[in-house]
Scaffold this motif. Structure first.
Motif: not given
Lengths: 267, 464
Positions: A123, A125, A128, B238, B240, B242, B245-247
């Motif tokens: 997801l 941000p 979330q 994240y 990961q 590849k 990706m910003p969480k």
């Protein structure tokens, strides 16, 4: 992943259910209609399993979320919700044959998802939040209620000249019940969206295209309900409004993401 | 008295003005038309970008188109006078309709009246005449069945028999008016927000504090009655392989008032900070200071290639006597991977040229630098030293009112469409072997659902 296998199986079962509904409709057979109902219910059950599996599997790949966060997931969820609501209404009101016109909406929606990227993505941000689940479920129940009303509306127009009044009244009542259900849930969907937006972005309403189109949808069905209860519109005209309303709903659901940009362009 | 007669004559001359206006606003046709027209105008607003710069409109619609858009205020449609007017008409319509309908509805629903005539009962949309055997009074049995299914029952025992009236779901009839009331409250809340609210944006570099923000649209500087400090900003990614990706984005904020620390909170997307009516939302960020290390592979003519890591901005030697400096870069240009612009002074005589260098070799061949065959980027590393966090700032005293309005609307819609008003009348008289029951049912909406419900009541009555 396993979830997609169940979804694909559901697609096949829905298609078979549609064929059986069509046969039952053409032969005006209640027994065959019952077989169609059970077949559609099997498809629904497969989808529910697939849905929860995807939810589980999303946690397994470290991207856990309520699986309705991109276009693929949204459409799969949409197909599932239409089926479930339709089954409840068909069972509850002992309807016949309307599945002939609702099932195509389901399997076309689900069929379209096979062209989409079905990977489980984490997801962004902005999404979330627990509000995502509440907002998505209520909004989609609304869309699905309108989809069922649409199927019933088409059925009404097909049957208008042929069927006896009692059947037409039952279909008219189905349109009303489905629209009523859709209107309640869409209202909750819009409101949960507004409350979430206020909490997360600081504005409960910003005339974002998705917001605006959900309001347009709400206004159109509001007009339908007022026409029905205060101006006595029934039957033919309500059926047509249910069809127009669903076109607006579809634009709100898909058109906005495909043609306009805004806060909902995650998919 | 002359004054009174004058006002009387005015009234007589225009007997219908207020009435005409009232009738105009109490029309259901007006409601349907307004709903559709507001929907259509709203659609237009989604197809034409709102509140964009003039250049955007000129590019899309041309000069003439832009002028037309300006005249019709289509670039700011939802605040335009005609849209506001539509909303005002809609409010009037909604209020007048509700005022007109509600009192008579209330009167008609206040009391539940008994039906004394069996014919009236049998004329209801759903009716049944039953013969029940047994000694126990069928009226009590019916009352129990009705109460078990949630009915409120009124009962009158008389020598002619037992008269019964029952209903449930009456609240559903008030649902539309509750909804209308909720809409009015919501719009009042929105108006409070429009008049007393303010919205804007501020950027705070890490370690600094501000006591102002810039209003959206006007870009006016607005003072805050306290200071907000950004103590730290960070991005979590994240886990990961590849892509990165910003969480989530986090800003550690501190509020100071009169040189005193009031509160600290680490905000993130979906979790803002609130103080004194102002709310601060994590909206954006910007790297403020950073270093970039680029690793080049340099292929020489005649000698073996060499790898060299250089920092953005610093001078280095490509080869003995040839100075170079990275003057610009992109981490990923058009998805081709990293690009660096090298400024090279081939002979140290000050005449420099600028050359793009890519991740793949080849391009450099067109540039002639003595002794060098080619250069390519083999690694690219950006290290951000400090950020500035971007915060959305809002103050809207109308929000609580709007939220109350939302709750009322939700309840109203659920009442009016989720609950069905049902009434069942009955007359129970001794007859035949036991009792004769006349049962009549009526519902306001959802006849299909009621039919089954009515049959259920009848069969439960027969079973027991």
């Amino acid at each position: 992943m396993m979830n997609e296998k169940f979804t694909t199986a559901a697609l096949a079962v829905y298609f078979i259910a549609w064929l059986i509904y069509t046969i039952s409709y053409l032969r005006k057979s209640e027994q065959i209609n019952r077989v169609a109902l059970y077949t559609a219910a099997t498809g629904g059950a497969l989808q529910v399993i697939g849905f929860f599996l995807r939810w589980y599997e999303s946690y397994q790949v470290g991207a856990g979320h309520f699986p309705a966060a991109n276009l693929y997931e949204a459409l799969v969820f949409f197909a599932m919700v239409i089926t479930l609501i339709f089954l409840v209404i068909e069972y509850r009101f002992r309807l016949k044959w309307i599945g002939t016109f609702v099932m195509p909406v389901v399997f076309l929606t689900l069929g379209y998802t096979s062209f989409l990227n079905n990977e489980i993505e984490p997801l962004v941000p902005a999404l979330q939040s627990n509000w995502l689940t509440v907002h998505v479920i209520t909004s989609f129940l609304g869309y699905a209620g309108f989809a069922v009303a649409f199927g019933a509306g088409i059925f009404y127009l097909f049957q208008e000249k042929r069927a006896e009044q009692s059947l037409l009244d039952a279909v008219d009542n189905t349109i009303y019940v489905a629209v009523g259900f859709g209107f309640i849930t869409l209202t909750l969907g819009i409101i949960t969206g507004a409350v979430w937006a206020n909490y997360a972005w600081g504005s409960y309403w910003s005339w974002d295209p998705k917001e605006t189109w959900s309001l347009i949808t709400w206004l159109v069905y509001g007009a339908l309900l007022h026409a029905r209860f205060r101006a006595g519109w029934k039957g033919h005209r309500t059926a047509i409004m249910a069809i127009i309303g669903f076109v607006v709903t579809l634009f709100c659901f898909l058109g906005v993401n495909l043609f306009l940009s805004g806060l909902h362009s995650y998919a | 008295m002359p004054k009174e007669s004058a006002s009387d004559s005015v009234k007589q001359q225009q007997p219908g003005f207020i009435d005409t206006l009232w009738n105009f606003f109490s029309s259901i046709k007006l409601t349907v038309v307004l709903l559709i027209v507001i929907a259509l105008f709203s659609m237009v607003g989604t197809f034409i970008q709102q509140n964009s710069d003039p250049e955007v409109y000129i590019r899309l619609y041309g000069e003439a188109g832009y002028k037309l858009i300006r005249v019709l205020q289509l670039d700011n449609l939802y605040s335009a006078w005609y849209f506001q007017l539509l909303l005002a008409l809609f409010m009037m319509n909604l209020i007048v309709c509700s005022l007109e309908r509600f009192p008579s509805l209330w009167r008609s629903l206040k009391r539940l009246t008994l039906l004394a005539n069996p014919d009236h009962i049998m004329k209801q949309p759903f009716s049944a005449k039953l013969q029940l055997a047994g000694k126990t009074n069928a009226a009590s049995k019916l009352e129990r069945v009705l109460m078990q299914s949630g009915y409120k029952v009124v009962r009158l025992n008389s020598s002619e028999g037992v008269f019964m009236a029952s209903e449930k779901g009456r609240i559903s009839r008030f649902g539309p008016y509750i909804t209308h009331f909720g809409i009015v409250i919501t719009i009042i809340g929105a108006m409070i927000g429009g008049v007393r609210g303010v919205r804007g944006y501020v950027e705070i570099p890490e370690g600094q504090l501000v006591n102002y923000f810039y209003e959206s649209g006007t870009h006016r500087k607005i003072a805050l009655p306290f200071y907000v400090k950004c103590e730290d900003f960070k991005i979590v990614y994240y886990d990961q392989k590849k892509g990165r990706m910003p969480k989530d984005y986090f800003s550690k904020l501190a509020v100071y008032e009169n040189d005193e620390l009031i509160m600290r909170k680490t905000i993130e997307v979906n979790d803002p900070l609130k103080y004194k009516g102002f709310t601060f939302y994590q909206a954006n960020y910007r790297p403020r200071t950073y270093t970039v290390d680029i690793e080049f592979q340099i292929d020489y003519e005649g000698s073996s290639p060499r790898k060299l890591t250089v920092t953005y901005g610093e001078e280095f030697f490509l080869k003995k006597g040839i100075k170079a400096r990275v003057v610009d870069f992109s981490e990923n240009l058009n998805n081709m991977g990293p690009v660096a612009i090298l400024e090279i002074s081939p002979d140290g005589n000050g005449k420099s040229k600028r050359v793009p260098v890519f991740a793949h070799a080849g391009i450099f061949k067109h540039v002639k630098v003595k002794g060098i065959k080619d250069i390519s980027i083999t690694d690219f590393h950006v290290k951000i030293l400090t950020y500035a966090t971007g915060l959305q700032v809002k103050k809207d005293p109308g929000v609580p009112v709007v939220l109350v309005g939302f709750c009322i609307i939700s309840l109203g819609v659920m009442f009016s469409l989720g609950i069905f008003h049902k009434r069942i009348w009955a007359i129970v008289r001794p007859g035949g072997d036991g009792w004769e029951v006349c049962l009549g049912g009526w519902t306001y909406k959802n006849r299909g659902g009621f039919e089954r419900h009515f049959q259920e009541i009848v069969s439960r009555l027969q079973q027991e």
